[in-house]
Design a protein around this motif. Structure first.
Motif, PDB file in Angstrom:
ATOM      1  N   PHE B 306      -7.377 -18.914   8.158  1.00 33.91           N
ATOM      2  CA  PHE B 306      -6.576 -17.796   7.661  1.00 33.91           C
ATOM      3  C   PHE B 306      -6.723 -17.745   6.145  1.00 33.91           C
ATOM      4  CE2 PHE B 306      -4.158 -16.685  11.452  1.00 33.91           C
ATOM      5  CZ  PHE B 306      -4.427 -17.772  12.249  1.00 33.91           C
ATOM      6  N   THR B 307      -7.054 -16.566   5.647  1.00 38.36           N
ATOM      7  CA  THR B 307      -7.174 -16.417   4.204  1.00 38.36           C
ATOM      8  C   THR B 307      -6.209 -15.333   3.735  1.00 38.36           C
ATOM      9  OG1 THR B 307      -9.049 -14.928   4.572  1.00 38.36           O
ATOM     10  CG2 THR B 307      -9.552 -17.206   4.008  1.00 38.36           C
ATOM     11  N   VAL B 308      -5.531 -15.616   2.628  1.00 38.16           N
ATOM     12  CA  VAL B 308      -4.558 -14.685   2.074  1.00 38.16           C
ATOM     13  C   VAL B 308      -5.199 -14.017   0.859  1.00 38.16           C
ATOM     14  CG1 VAL B 308      -2.265 -14.447   1.075  1.00 38.16           C
ATOM     15  CG2 VAL B 308      -2.696 -16.198   2.820  1.00 38.16           C
ATOM     16  N   HIS B 309      -5.190 -12.720   0.875  1.00 40.29           N
ATOM     17  CA  HIS B 309      -5.784 -11.956  -0.232  1.00 40.29           C
ATOM     18  C   HIS B 309      -4.671 -11.117  -0.850  1.00 40.29           C
ATOM     19  CE1 HIS B 309      -9.863 -12.960   1.262  1.00 40.29           C
ATOM     20  NE2 HIS B 309      -9.235 -12.961   2.420  1.00 40.29           N
ATOM     21  N   LEU B 310      -4.127 -11.627  -1.952  1.00 37.09           N
ATOM     22  CA  LEU B 310      -3.035 -10.904  -2.605  1.00 37.09           C
ATOM     23  C   LEU B 310      -3.585  -9.608  -3.197  1.00 37.09           C
ATOM     24  CD1 LEU B 310      -1.235 -13.921  -4.331  1.00 37.09           C
ATOM     25  CD2 LEU B 310      -0.694 -12.819  -2.147  1.00 37.09           C
ATOM     26  N   GLY B 311      -2.864  -8.543  -2.989  1.00 41.33           N
ATOM     27  CA  GLY B 311      -3.345  -7.245  -3.453  1.00 41.33           C
ATOM     28  C   GLY B 311      -4.552  -6.758  -2.680  1.00 41.33           C
ATOM     29  N   GLY B 312      -4.820  -7.386  -1.547  1.00 38.89           N
ATOM     30  CA  GLY B 312      -6.038  -7.082  -0.800  1.00 38.89           C
ATOM     31  C   GLY B 312      -6.101  -5.676  -0.242  1.00 38.89           C
ATOM     32  N   THR B 313      -4.987  -4.983  -0.209  1.00 43.95           N
ATOM     33  CA  THR B 313      -5.037  -3.619   0.329  1.00 43.95           C
ATOM     34  C   THR B 313      -5.672  -2.639  -0.651  1.00 43.95           C
ATOM     35  OG1 THR B 313      -2.773  -3.272  -0.412  1.00 43.95           O
ATOM     36  CG2 THR B 313      -3.110  -3.895   1.906  1.00 43.95           C
ATOM     37  N   HIS B 314      -6.009  -3.119  -1.829  1.00 43.46           N
ATOM     38  CA  HIS B 314      -6.789  -2.301  -2.749  1.00 43.46           C
ATOM     39  C   HIS B 314      -8.237  -2.769  -2.801  1.00 43.46           C
ATOM     40  CE1 HIS B 314      -3.505  -0.176  -5.365  1.00 43.46           C
ATOM     41  NE2 HIS B 314      -3.428   0.122  -4.079  1.00 43.46           N
ATOM     42  N   GLY B 315      -8.624  -3.512  -1.798  1.00 40.54           N
ATOM     43  CA  GLY B 315      -9.996  -3.999  -1.727  1.00 40.54           C
ATOM     44  C   GLY B 315     -10.029  -5.500  -1.884  1.00 40.54           C
TER      45      GLY B 315
END
Lengths: 520, 586
Positions: B306-315
């Protein structure tokens, strides 16, 4: 006597095994995309087969493009890696096939679209001055699949000079037979309406799909509450889900006159349309009602069992069992007497008590008569489940001999028992159809879930006092490292050396294991 | 409408008629409802919709059938006419239809996509049955047939309906404008699922068939900025269109799903020793606000990683993650939920135990249990703790499954199944019968009539699964029924339930209302229409906009001969002497 027997024994001992002279050469065709079909067709009419590979290529997120690539075999039976011709398929094509449609030698391609059929010569490059309209009519298949394209096999060879092969086409309201002069256009020769089409035109319930999370778990169901539409509905993830189908006929020589006839379903019976003057009439020549002995769940397969040129039938009839118990499964052999497909009583009945049987018909002993090969599966009893799981598979061969279509008792019984640990070994595709080893007997080709292929030889041992015993070797005669797919393995002689070959594909790679006789 | 007759006179009249050997006139009720009955034969296939088609704020009756669409406007006497007041025929045999207010004038329209080429709008409010051509060359396709397709929707969240045309490999979304549609479409890729059956010339049991599925993109606020975005997913790619003032014509960013899937070791063949390994997802992802900082974040699951991408909804770059967590075993699903009530979403995984085929077969004769573990990783200021904060178990106890298939028990199971079905589908529901502004009265079926009980809503009333799914979606139901049930279980403990008890956990609000009120004296009665075999389901809706609940009862006609829809409009007791019960039967 001993002087006679001893040399004979020595001669037998010294006789080379035909299988020693056979090897297999692995060929691979790797494409830049995904293989969705492959066929062996004598496209140019020279008597040797070509390999036609159907490929869907994709560049990034652009829509996939379909291509047909034709590969030839050289004189030594080796597959040429580079395609002799690549044909880009137009986006609106739904299905394709091969038939003799033009006055040029060899076969032509035909492409079906929502508006009809087009012919195309595979010996020329491109579409200009090549593609030609053959049939114009609204078709049953009206949405092309950009990533696939099934082969259309409803082709009736003409056999009449000045006439192209006829095509049976699924039209918007049934199916029709089209034919005409080579180079077209064709005309409709007869039409067979399907009354269910009109009723299915207005869809009374839409199907929809839902998904859990963002992964591949998906559920299909009838949405929208049915008769009363509402504004607030469960959120779904499909704009459109629809399905429709109509019956399809069989095209076989029913009366053995060398012409292809049509068998259609007529409620519960069989409508026989005998070919006349190069066409199949819309009116049935006769309708044979379903006999009472065909009661239960039925699967019918057509073969020429007695070699008289007309089609006979093997019907598998399953009478249900309740719960976990085995069912009574009968194979009814129905020999066509030229006037009817359904005899008064079956010509032979073979009974099995099993959970499932699979059967195939092939000339196992190469005596010119079809033999019946049956795989019978028995699941464990309740006691077995509690004390130790066992699945039994029995491979049986009923040779085609004597007066009855097949012998009453199997010449071979080969039983395998699988427990829980070895159950995966039971999940294999098995083909006893072709002679791969050159010994004049069919061999057993197996492919497992991982796509690994092996070949085991069928053995026939003649006793000193007559009689024969048949068996399948426990050990594989050939094993291959290369992997195919259990879903699409084909065993047939494609390089015309009289020995079976094995062909399978996985995603972007086509695997061919072609036989080669090393003594020639 | 005639004045309501006193009960005494009605009794005498009925008695006299009975003495005369005449069949009594069907009593259309106690006078509390105005009835319209619509009968649809089994071969008919028509659909109905009750919606405002003429903009008067009252629901009209729309009947959609093989020949076209007919509308009966709700008359002043609150009944629907037998013959439609307005009707159209289908323009072709390739028509996809929808009923929606496409022009925002407050009246629904009949919108037809004709052969994929034209968008035709029929506006009953105009009184004309002529089609308005809103798009002349739509560039779409449709398979043959006439079917409902919900292609008129507000895609961009601007309050106007847009039109979604299925083109060749792309949706063509024409946005609603003042008085029309933007001729320039927004194009969104999709992958149709098409399966063709081409028969078998050597088989007597073949079919020619065509099955088509067109998956739809989802419309949601991806990045949490309050604007509606668009997510389109195919096998190859996830494309995200982030709305600004409007939706962009190209994706704001994409994710190569094929490449991500390729990173995960997936089994090449069926694993009989670990059955769940064959169904665990290779790839999964969720969007939520992990760190409380805009924009929303994206959590990607690749196998057990599992990887967490903060702000990932902007790419995002899948190779770069703000946090990596690894799980073991068969992770079937994961969700983001605020488990501890601190306002931050936590990460929860559902993991299945390793089960072999042998174990499953043993369950045939020996009782066992199937265990699922729920692991919670607490969110601490935007990072999940590395080790699970809690581990709870859901233990599903299984009886010897052979008991389900033996002849002796099968009848019992069938009876049990019928009982469960009856409870799940019992048609009692809540309504506002007395006009007090509270939906706290009950309507139920008793025998061959509907009865109303006043002020009987229980304090703990909860909607059924279908109603909840409309609001929460399937994801929401999974969260509630699987992850939610262990919220009150202590760390390390198990929530046990019997397999056979599962049906009892499904809410049966209709049945509960029925049990609660079955001995109450009703305040109103309404006979069901003749020749029906009970009520299938009830809907409560204010059809005439007077603030009182009206009823729609969908019933099975006798002998499986079709469907009977009974529309009951509550007579407004404050409306003056407006006559006795009237009904129209069509």
């Amino acid at each position: 006597m001993i002087r006679l027997v001893l040399p004979l024994l020595l001669a037998v001992a010294a006789a080379p095994d035909a299988a020693d002279a056979v090897s297999f050469v692995e060929h691979r065709v790797t494409v830049d995309g995904e293989i969705f079909d492959r066929q062996f067709v004598d496209v140019d009419g020279d008597g040797t087969l070509e390999l036609v590979v159907a490929v869907a290529t994709r560049k990034g997120t652009d829509r996939s493009r379909r291509e047909l690539r034709i590969h030839a075999f050289d004189d030594a039976g080796r597959l040429q890696a580079e395609p002799r011709r690549s044909i880009v398929v137009m986006d609106d094509v739904t299905t394709y096939g091969f038939a003799d449609l033009r006055s040029e030698p060899g076969l032509e391609l035909f492409f079906m679209t929502p508006s009809g059929v087009f012919s195309y010569s595979p010996t020329r490059d491109g579409y200009r001055d090549n593609i030609a309209r053959l049939v114009e009519t609204p078709m049953f298949f009206d949405v092309p699949d950009g990533g696939s394209m099934p082969l259309w096999r409803y082709v009736l060879p003409s056999g009449t000079p000045g006439r192209g092969d006829a095509l049976l086409i699924a039209e918007k309201d049934g199916f029709g037979l089209w034919g005409g002069a080579p180079d077209g256009p064709y005309e409709r020769l007869s039409h067979f309406a399907d009354e269910t089409v009109a009723g299915a035109l207005f869809e009374t319930r839409e199907r929809s799909s839902m998904s859990a999370g963002r992964d591949r778990m998906r559920f299909d169901f009838d949405a929208s509450g049915g008769i009363l539409l509402e504004d607030d509905e469960i959120p779904t993830l499909s704009l459109l889900r629809t399905r429709r189908s109509i019956r399809s006929p069989a095209l076989v020589d029913v009366d053995g006159d060398g012409r292809i006839d049509m068998l259609d379903r007529d409620q519960d019976g069989l409508a026989v349309h005998l070919a006349q003057d190069g066409a199949i009439p819309a009116e049935a020549s006769r309708v044979e009602p379903r006999p009472e002995y065909l009661d239960g769940k039925i699967e019918r397969t057509l073969f020429d069992l007695d070699g008289d040129g007309d089609m006979d039938m093997v019907a598998k009839v399953t009478s249900g069992s309740e719960g976990l118990g085995p069912a009574l499964i009968r194979l009814l052999v129905l020999i066509n007497d030229g006037d009817r497909l359904y005899p008064e009583t079956p010509d032979q009945v073979l009974r099995f008590e099993a959970h499932e049987i699979r059967f195939q018909l092939s000339d196992v002993d190469r005596d010119g008569r079809l033999d019946l090969v049956v795989a019978k599966y028995e699941m464990p009893s309740l006691l077995d489940v509690a004390t130790g799981f066992e699945l039994r598979r029995n491979q049986l061969i009923f040779l085609g001999r004597g007066e009855t279509p097949f012998e009453r008792q199997p010449s071979m019984r080969n039983e395998s028992i699988f427990d829980i640990e070895s159950l995966q070994a039971a999940l294999v595709g098995r083909y006893l159809e072709e002679d791969l080893s050159g010994d004049g007997l069919a061999d057993l080709v197996e492919i497992d879930l991982d796509g690994r292929i092996s070949v085991r030889r069928l053995q026939r041992d003649s006793g000193w006092f007559g009689g024969e015993t048949w068996s399948i070797d426990d050990q594989a005669w050939q094993r291959f490292d290369a992997r195919g797919s259990i879903t699409n393995l084909v065993v047939r002689d494609v390089n015309a050396d009289g020995l079976g070959d094995m062909i399978s594909h996985r995603r972007d790679t086509l695997l061919l294991l072609l036989s080669r006789r090393t003594d020639r | 409408m005639s004045a309501p007759r006193p009960p005494f006179r009605r009794v005498v009249a009925a008695a006299l008629l009975a003495l005369c050997g005449a069949a009594p006139v069907d009593d259309v009720g106690t006078g509390d409802f105005l009835e319209t009955v619509v009968r649809i034969g089994i071969q008919d296939g028509s659909r109905l919709k009750l919606t405002d088609m003429d903009g008067d704020g009252r629901a009209d009756l729309v009947r959609i059938g093989i020949n076209g669409v007919g509308v009966s406007f709700l008359a002043d006497d609150d009944t629907y006419a037998t013959e439609p007041d307005w009707s159209i025929s289908w323009p072709s045999t390739k028509s996809a239809w929808d009923i929606a207010d496409i022009d925002g004038d407050g009246a629904d329209d009949v919108v037809v996509l004709d052969s994929g080429a034209r968008v035709l709008v029929f506006r009953p409010v105009s009184g004309s049955d002529e089609a308005e051509v809103w798009l002349a060359d739509a560039g779409g396709f449709l398979p043959r047939g006439i079917r409902r397709m919900r292609f008129v929707r507000d895609v961009d969240g601007d309050g106007r309906r847009d039109v979604i045309i299925p083109g060749s490999g792309r949706f063509l979304i024409h946005r609603g404008t003042e008085g029309g549609l933007d001729p320039q479409p927004l194009s969104v890729v999709y992958e149709a699922e098409i399966e063709l059956k081409v028969g078998d010339p050597e088989s007597l049991d073949g079919r020619f068939g065509q099955e088509i599925g067109i998956p739809l993109f989802s419309i949601e606020d991806v990045d949490g900025d309050g604007r509606t975005d668009l997510l389109a997913e195919s096998k190859q790619e996830l494309a995200v269109y982030l709305a600004g003032d409007t939706l962009p014509s190209e994706p704001s960013w994409t994710l190569d799903l094929e490449a991500l899937r390729a990173e995960v070791d997936s089994p090449e063949s069926i694993d009989l020793e670990d059955l769940f390994a064959n169904v665990t997802p290779q790839l999964n992802w969720q969007i939520d606000d992990v760190d409380g900082v805009a924009p929303h974040d994206l959590i990607l699951q690749r196998g057990n990683r599992f990887t967490v991408h903060l702000g990932g909804t902007h790419g995002l770059d899948p190779a770069r993650a703000d946090q990596v967590l690894k799980a073991s075993g068969n992770v079937l699903h994961f969700v983001m939920r605020d488990v501890d009530g601190d306002g931050l979403v936590d990460l929860q995984l559902l993991r299945a135990e390793t089960i072999s085929l042998g174990t499953v077969l043993r369950w045939l004769v020996i009782a066992g249990s199937l265990d699922f573990d729920v692991y919670t990783y607490r969110n601490e200021g935007g990072r999940f703790v590395r080790k699970p904060t809690s581990r709870k178990r859901i233990s599903l106890r299984l009886p010897a499954l052979i008991g389900l298939v033996t002849d002796k028990d099968r009848e019992e199971w069938e009876d049990y199944g019928d009982e469960i079905t009856d409870k799940l589908s019992w048609p009692a529901t809540l309504l506002d019968f007395d006009g007090d502004g509270r939906v706290d009265d009950v309507i139920d079926q008793r025998g061959d009539e509907l009865v109303v009980l006043r002020d009987r809503r229980p304090a703990d009333f909860a909607p059924d699964l279908v109603q909840r799914a409309k609001v929460e979606g399937i994801d929401g139901l999974i969260e509630s029924f699987i992850f939610g049930i262990v919220d009150d279980v202590e760390d390390g403990a198990a929530f046990d339930m019997e397999l056979l008890d599962l049906p009892n956990r499904v809410p049966t609000p209709g049945w509960d209302l029925h049990l609660l009120t079955k001995n109450d004296v009703p305040v109103a009665r309404q006979p069901l229409p003749s020749a029906v075999d009970g009520v299938d389901w009830l809907r409560v809706v204010d059809l005439n906009g007077d603030g009182y609940s009206d009823i729609v009862a969908v019933c099975d006609a006798d002998n499986w001969s079709g469907t009977v829809v009974q529309i009951l409009i509550r007579k407004n007791p404050n409306a003056g002497a407006s006559g006795g019960a009237q009904g129209t039967d069509r």
